[in-house]
Design an enzyme around this catalytic site. Sequence first.
Site, PDB file in Angstrom:
ATOM      1  N   SER A 125      -2.646  -4.184  10.104  1.00 52.24           N
ATOM      2  CA  SER A 125      -2.027  -5.108  11.061  1.00 52.24           C
ATOM      3  C   SER A 125      -1.373  -4.352  12.205  1.00 52.24           C
ATOM      4  O   SER A 125      -0.876  -3.232  12.023  1.00 52.24           O
ATOM      5  CB  SER A 125      -0.964  -5.920  10.322  1.00 52.24           C
ATOM      6  OG  SER A 125      -0.138  -6.600  11.229  1.00 52.24           O
ATOM      7  N   TYR A 150       6.685  -6.843   4.342  1.00 53.50           N
ATOM      8  CA  TYR A 150       5.262  -7.084   4.552  1.00 53.50           C
ATOM      9  C   TYR A 150       4.673  -5.958   5.420  1.00 53.50           C
ATOM     10  O   TYR A 150       3.664  -5.344   5.076  1.00 53.50           O
ATOM     11  CB  TYR A 150       5.032  -8.447   5.238  1.00 53.50           C
ATOM     12  CG  TYR A 150       3.722  -8.525   5.968  1.00 53.50           C
ATOM     13  CD1 TYR A 150       2.533  -8.684   5.257  1.00 53.50           C
ATOM     14  CD2 TYR A 150       3.654  -8.393   7.361  1.00 53.50           C
ATOM     15  CE1 TYR A 150       1.309  -8.717   5.921  1.00 53.50           C
ATOM     16  CE2 TYR A 150       2.446  -8.427   8.023  1.00 53.50           C
ATOM     17  CZ  TYR A 150       1.278  -8.593   7.308  1.00 53.50           C
ATOM     18  OH  TYR A 150       0.075  -8.602   7.962  1.00 53.50           O
ATOM     19  N   LYS A 154       1.793  -2.668   4.685  1.00 55.74           N
ATOM     20  CA  LYS A 154       0.605  -2.259   5.449  1.00 55.74           C
ATOM     21  C   LYS A 154       0.659  -0.759   5.774  1.00 55.74           C
ATOM     22  O   LYS A 154      -0.327  -0.040   5.672  1.00 55.74           O
ATOM     23  CB  LYS A 154       0.472  -3.088   6.729  1.00 55.74           C
ATOM     24  CG  LYS A 154       0.176  -4.560   6.482  1.00 55.74           C
ATOM     25  CD  LYS A 154      -1.177  -4.770   5.814  1.00 55.74           C
ATOM     26  CE  LYS A 154      -1.438  -6.195   5.420  1.00 55.74           C
ATOM     27  NZ  LYS A 154      -2.622  -6.390   4.572  1.00 55.74           N
TER      28      LYS A 154
END
Length: 340
Positions: A125, A150, A154
């Site tokens: 991302s 979150y 990644k």
Amino acid sequence: MKILVTGGTGFIGSHTVVELQQKGFDVVVVDNFSNSNPEVLDNIEKISGIRPEFEAFDLIDQTRTSAFFKKHYELQGVIHFAAFKAVGESVQKPLTYYRNNLQSLMNILDGMRENNIPNLVFSSSCTVYGQPDDLPVKETSPIKKAWSPYGNTKQISEDIITDTITAYVGIRAIALRYFNPIGAHDSALIGELPLGVPNNLMPFITQTAIGLRPQLSVFGSDYNTHDGTAIRDYIHVVDLAQAHVVAVERMIGKISEKSFEVFNLGTGNGLSVLDVINSFEKTSGQKLNYILVDRRPGDVEQVWADTSFANEVLGWKAVKTVDEMTSSAWNWEQALSKRK
Ligand code: UD1
């Protein structure tokens, strides 16, 4: 040539399954339906004419994942989408996010290693860049401290992958850093299925327009941008899905000698929240009920991609316009409400 798509009934996963099938790949999907449902498999079949092979289980279950890879030792590659993705929820439930997103990746890498499955495409991302110092953001731009658990999953995932392929020659990987995927398949048979109240802009817009939500709040109107609202690089999910097929073909065809590559997937154009709303109002003919409210904590002001590396090296370019994104998202929302 068989490819495993984890999270293959999810938003980006389902579109990628269709694109792979249309290019002649055999696909096996693993999903636990934590953010999707079995009907997606029926709809994939309606579009492509092929029902993907399917197994329902949770990839954090190491025994089950290991048995799956043993059974599917002939796989040529894995596209790993299955992960939790709500930024706000990750702040409330960090351990759930770390456990789910990291344990599943490690189980997959073990399965690949043990069965000599060579190629991994990983869903990363643009969140890894935080608020970049320079725009547009390049793959070589610095990785900033993650703003959420979150985002951190990644970053850590990319590290786990690079360390693993350094230790185990034979596995190669491509990390695709997505900007903001929106829109839906032209058939309106697959699209985004947010659970509960959507966090993301596009489903909130379409759910407001269809009457499921009373009003959209536009978070922040005092940013240093052309209209005061935050800027993102929105990309049509079908363009994004096609990039995954290109990435898989690149690895299977051994077009690159490199064992790890990273590509930004965006259009290269920044659009404000109001730009997206204006496009939606134009393509849908609907007036959207929205108000301008305070900034959402954790949001960056503006980010968009330098896509030249993906354009040149992958030979891929996003071609769909914002009007195609908003109109397809609206068609999908309307089709969904008719099916209910
Ligand atoms: C975030 C993550 C991204 C992740 C994606 C999927 C960051 C920087 N980005 O994207 O990595 O893949 O979620 O979950 O962490 N907005 C409104 N009203 C709304 C909803 C959104 O005004 O009701 C605005 C937001 O403030 C933002 C823009 O719309 O400016 C896009 O928001 P959203 O769709 O949630 O995506 P990001 O936060 O950019």
